[in-house]
Design a protein around this motif. Structure first.
Motif, PDB file in Angstrom:
ATOM      1  N   ILE A 175     -18.577  90.605  84.143  1.00 47.41           N
ATOM      2  CA  ILE A 175     -19.091  91.979  84.302  1.00 47.41           C
ATOM      3  C   ILE A 175     -20.356  91.837  85.133  1.00 47.41           C
ATOM      4  CG2 ILE A 175     -19.545  94.140  83.020  1.00 47.41           C
ATOM      5  CD1 ILE A 175     -19.020  91.271  80.818  1.00 47.41           C
ATOM      6  N   LYS A 176     -20.194  91.825  86.437  1.00 42.85           N
ATOM      7  CA  LYS A 176     -21.347  91.476  87.261  1.00 42.85           C
ATOM      8  C   LYS A 176     -22.043  92.682  87.895  1.00 42.85           C
ATOM      9  CE  LYS A 176     -19.793  86.833  88.354  1.00 42.85           C
ATOM     10  NZ  LYS A 176     -19.534  85.891  89.436  1.00 42.85           N
ATOM     11  N   SER A 177     -23.357  92.527  87.999  1.00 37.49           N
ATOM     12  CA  SER A 177     -24.187  93.517  88.684  1.00 37.49           C
ATOM     13  C   SER A 177     -25.288  92.745  89.400  1.00 37.49           C
ATOM     14  CB  SER A 177     -24.792  94.465  87.637  1.00 37.49           C
ATOM     15  OG  SER A 177     -25.843  95.205  88.214  1.00 37.49           O
ATOM     16  N   SER A 178     -25.838  93.328  90.446  1.00 34.78           N
ATOM     17  CA  SER A 178     -26.962  92.655  91.105  1.00 34.78           C
ATOM     18  C   SER A 178     -28.270  92.982  90.376  1.00 34.78           C
ATOM     19  CB  SER A 178     -27.052  93.075  92.577  1.00 34.78           C
ATOM     20  OG  SER A 178     -27.151  94.468  92.660  1.00 34.78           O
ATOM     21  N   CYS A 179     -28.207  93.916  89.422  1.00 39.63           N
ATOM     22  CA  CYS A 179     -29.395  94.237  88.603  1.00 39.63           C
ATOM     23  C   CYS A 179     -29.340  93.351  87.354  1.00 39.63           C
ATOM     24  CB  CYS A 179     -29.374  95.713  88.227  1.00 39.63           C
ATOM     25  SG  CYS A 179     -30.585  96.104  86.958  1.00 39.63           S
ATOM     26  N   ILE A 180     -30.339  92.504  87.195  1.00 41.56           N
ATOM     27  CA  ILE A 180     -30.306  91.531  86.083  1.00 41.56           C
ATOM     28  C   ILE A 180     -30.180  92.231  84.739  1.00 41.56           C
ATOM     29  CG2 ILE A 180     -31.572  89.663  84.934  1.00 41.56           C
ATOM     30  CD1 ILE A 180     -33.087  89.213  87.542  1.00 41.56           C
ATOM     31  N   ARG A 181     -30.983  93.274  84.564  1.00 42.02           N
ATOM     32  CA  ARG A 181     -31.010  93.943  83.259  1.00 42.02           C
ATOM     33  C   ARG A 181     -29.655  94.564  82.919  1.00 42.02           C
ATOM     34  NH1 ARG A 181     -35.958  97.523  81.205  1.00 42.02           N
ATOM     35  NH2 ARG A 181     -35.128  97.960  79.149  1.00 42.02           N
ATOM     36  N   THR A 182     -29.084  95.275  83.914  1.00 44.67           N
ATOM     37  CA  THR A 182     -27.771  95.903  83.708  1.00 44.67           C
ATOM     38  C   THR A 182     -26.731  94.837  83.373  1.00 44.67           C
ATOM     39  OG1 THR A 182     -28.346  97.581  85.316  1.00 44.67           O
ATOM     40  CG2 THR A 182     -26.007  97.329  84.862  1.00 44.67           C
ATOM     41  N   CYS A 183     -26.786  93.760  84.127  1.00 38.14           N
ATOM     42  CA  CYS A 183     -25.819  92.690  83.973  1.00 38.14           C
ATOM     43  C   CYS A 183     -25.917  92.071  82.575  1.00 38.14           C
ATOM     44  CB  CYS A 183     -26.123  91.645  85.049  1.00 38.14           C
ATOM     45  SG  CYS A 183     -24.781  90.551  85.384  1.00 38.14           S
ATOM     46  N   VAL A 184     -27.125  91.715  82.191  1.00 43.25           N
ATOM     47  CA  VAL A 184     -27.320  91.051  80.890  1.00 43.25           C
ATOM     48  C   VAL A 184     -26.919  91.994  79.751  1.00 43.25           C
ATOM     49  CG1 VAL A 184     -29.086  90.127  79.325  1.00 43.25           C
ATOM     50  CG2 VAL A 184     -29.053  89.421  81.718  1.00 43.25           C
ATOM     51  N   GLU A 185     -27.332  93.259  79.853  1.00 47.05           N
ATOM     52  CA  GLU A 185     -26.984  94.222  78.790  1.00 47.05           C
ATOM     53  C   GLU A 185     -25.471  94.367  78.653  1.00 47.05           C
ATOM     54  OE1 GLU A 185     -30.851  97.210  79.020  1.00 47.05           O
ATOM     55  OE2 GLU A 185     -28.899  97.923  79.724  1.00 47.05           O
ATOM     56  N   SER A 186     -24.783  94.493  79.797  1.00 42.69           N
ATOM     57  CA  SER A 186     -23.336  94.706  79.680  1.00 42.69           C
ATOM     58  C   SER A 186     -22.614  93.468  79.152  1.00 42.69           C
ATOM     59  CB  SER A 186     -22.714  95.212  80.984  1.00 42.69           C
ATOM     60  OG  SER A 186     -23.335  94.685  82.078  1.00 42.69           O
ATOM     61  N   TYR A 187     -23.060  92.287  79.561  1.00 45.30           N
ATOM     62  CA  TYR A 187     -22.443  91.069  78.998  1.00 45.30           C
ATOM     63  C   TYR A 187     -22.641  91.030  77.474  1.00 45.30           C
ATOM     64  CZ  TYR A 187     -21.014  88.432  83.159  1.00 45.30           C
ATOM     65  OH  TYR A 187     -20.357  88.000  84.280  1.00 45.30           O
ATOM     66  N   LYS A 188     -23.844  91.394  77.039  1.00 37.81           N
ATOM     67  CA  LYS A 188     -24.111  91.346  75.591  1.00 37.81           C
ATOM     68  C   LYS A 188     -23.212  92.324  74.845  1.00 37.81           C
ATOM     69  CE  LYS A 188     -28.761  89.556  75.566  1.00 37.81           C
ATOM     70  NZ  LYS A 188     -30.175  89.773  75.310  1.00 37.81           N
ATOM     71  N   MET A 189     -23.008  93.501  75.447  1.00 36.55           N
ATOM     72  CA  MET A 189     -22.147  94.495  74.784  1.00 36.55           C
ATOM     73  C   MET A 189     -20.715  93.980  74.696  1.00 36.55           C
ATOM     74  SD  MET A 189     -23.372  98.266  75.960  1.00 36.55           S
ATOM     75  CE  MET A 189     -24.022  98.092  77.568  1.00 36.55           C
ATOM     76  N   VAL A 190     -20.234  93.411  75.793  1.00 38.31           N
ATOM     77  CA  VAL A 190     -18.846  92.909  75.792  1.00 38.31           C
ATOM     78  C   VAL A 190     -18.716  91.729  74.820  1.00 38.31           C
ATOM     79  CG1 VAL A 190     -17.028  91.847  77.199  1.00 38.31           C
ATOM     80  CG2 VAL A 190     -18.364  93.737  78.126  1.00 38.31           C
ATOM     81  N   ALA A 191     -19.738  90.861  74.803  1.00 36.12           N
ATOM     82  CA  ALA A 191     -19.685  89.691  73.908  1.00 36.12           C
ATOM     83  C   ALA A 191     -19.609  90.101  72.441  1.00 36.12           C
ATOM     84  CB  ALA A 191     -20.911  88.816  74.145  1.00 36.12           C
ATOM     85  N   SER A 192     -20.193  91.278  72.132  1.00 29.71           N
ATOM     86  CA  SER A 192     -20.179  91.717  70.728  1.00 29.71           C
ATOM     87  C   SER A 192     -18.825  92.303  70.340  1.00 29.71           C
ATOM     88  CB  SER A 192     -21.293  92.740  70.488  1.00 29.71           C
ATOM     89  OG  SER A 192     -20.959  93.948  71.155  1.00 29.71           O
TER      90      SER A 192
END
Ligand code: SF4
Length: 364
Positions: free
Chosen positions: A174-191
């Motif tokens: 789930i990639k984004s060039s915005c670090i915050r967006t990217c990290v948040e979405s990975y965390k949501m999917v990981a949960s």
């Protein structure tokens, strides 16, 4: 010690992604797709640099022919990067590719169903590669922009879609060039699922900016135990992506090897820390590039005694000294005094003694 999220294991050729397997490092070929020779050459270089899985852009039927050539000449798991055209994915599977990357923003559900059917028949995994730059139209219309919630929704929809086709052999990104967006979405999917995650900050920029953004984004996810395979995206030689990926993993203790720490120097510095540390990294890289370590070896280069004592105790080896005379410490105890010109050979002798004495350190 980082506690990694427990994920399903997915085989990409002979590399297993997920579970408790080592975090693999990926890159992508950037040679012109029509120049097969240049692609083979680059693939060999990347494999030598430490690349575990290699992606190639498959943009037409002719480029599919590169897949068996790479498989034969380089022997590295190959991922076909597919956009728009399901036929290219299916032909890539028949051509012997080890994984298919699809972008659900530009492939319809019927095509994804057909791709998954072919992949299942030959036991080939898929990566669902969500990208903020090409999200599905209906999701963009709903959220207005590629926010973390939008990326998360796209990921969940596509996970559910593949599951509805009775297909579970997949990895998600789930990639984004915005670090915050990217990290948040990975965390949501990981949960929400235990599929392995391919992590990275997309389009992170040129070398300097890209390294910083990737280290922050990939590093913060890894610190939270999220991420089974990584790709650093740089507008530069892909070899630098591999080197950066290795450095990120080593910095977090997620890849074993020799790491050099060194002080930033100040007015108290009594040796040429910068020169010694830089040269030492090069010497060690050349000497041990083919060794698979099972533990870390830490070497400290310290400019004076202020933090030197603490770091020498904490490191496997340390170097400090005055002017041209350097001291080598082993496990906190001074074992040798040498001239600066002898330091690398003497230190490498000591490292060799340590790793030869114990197969705790290296794989045979
Ligand atoms: S270890 Fe010594 S020389 Fe290096 S930065 Fe600290 S005080 Fe300065």
């Amino acid at each position: 010690m980082i506690e990694r999220r427990k994920t399903q294991k997915i085989s990409v050729g002979n590399v297993i992604v997920g579970g408790d397997e080592a975090i693999s490092i990926q890159s992508m070929l950037s040679a012109k797709i029509t120049d097969f020779e240049a692609n083979v050459k680059q693939a060999k270089k990347l494999k030598k640099a430490g690349c575990d899985i290699l992606r190639v852009a498959i943009s037409d039927l002719n480029s599919v022919k590169l897949i068996p050539i790479l498989k034969e000449k380089v022997k590295i798991p190959i991922v076909a990067d597919i956009h728009f055209n399901a036929k290219l994915a299916i032909e890539s599977v028949y051509a012997g590719v080890d994984k298919i990357r699809i972008n659900p923003g530009n492939i319809n559900h019927e095509d994804i169903k057909n791709i998954s059917k072919t992949c299942r028949s030959l036991n080939i995994p898929i990566r669902i590669g969500i990208n903020s730059g090409s999200l599905e139209k209906k999701i963009l219309e709903k959220f207005g922009s590629p926010t973390s919630n939008a990326l998360f929704e796209s990921a969940l929809e596509n996970i559910n879609l593949l599951e509805s086709f009775d297909f579970n052999n997949f990895i998600v990104s789930i990639k984004s060039s915005c670090i915050r967006t990217c990290v948040e979405s990975y965390k949501m999917v990981a949960s929400k699922c235990n599929y392995p995650l391919h992590i990275g900050i997309t389009e992170s920029g040129t070398f300097k900016t890209g390294v910083i953004k990737s280290a922050i984004g990939i590093g913060s996810l890894l610190l939270d135990g999220i991420g089974d395979t990584i790709r650093v995206s740089l507008s530069d030689d892909p070899k630098k992506e591999i080197e950066t990926g290795i450095s990120i993993l080593k910095s977090l203790g997620l890849k074993y090897g020799i790491s050099v720490i060194s002080c930033p120097t100040c007015g108290r510095t009594t040796i040429d820390v910068m020169k010694i540390a830089k040269q030492l990294e090069k010497e060690l890289e050349n000497k041990y590039k083919n060794i698979i370590f099972k533990k870390n070896i830490k070497i400290a280069v310290m400019g004076c005694a202020v933090n030197g004592h603490g770091e020498t105790r904490d490191a496997d080896f340390a170097i400090t000294g005055v002017g041209n005379i350097l001291m080598i410490f082993k496990d906190g105890i001074m074992i040798k005094k040498v001239f600066q010109k002898e330091i690398f050979s003497e230190l490498i002798n000591e490292i060799n003694k340590k790793i030869n004495l114990s197969n705790d350190f290296v794989s045979n």
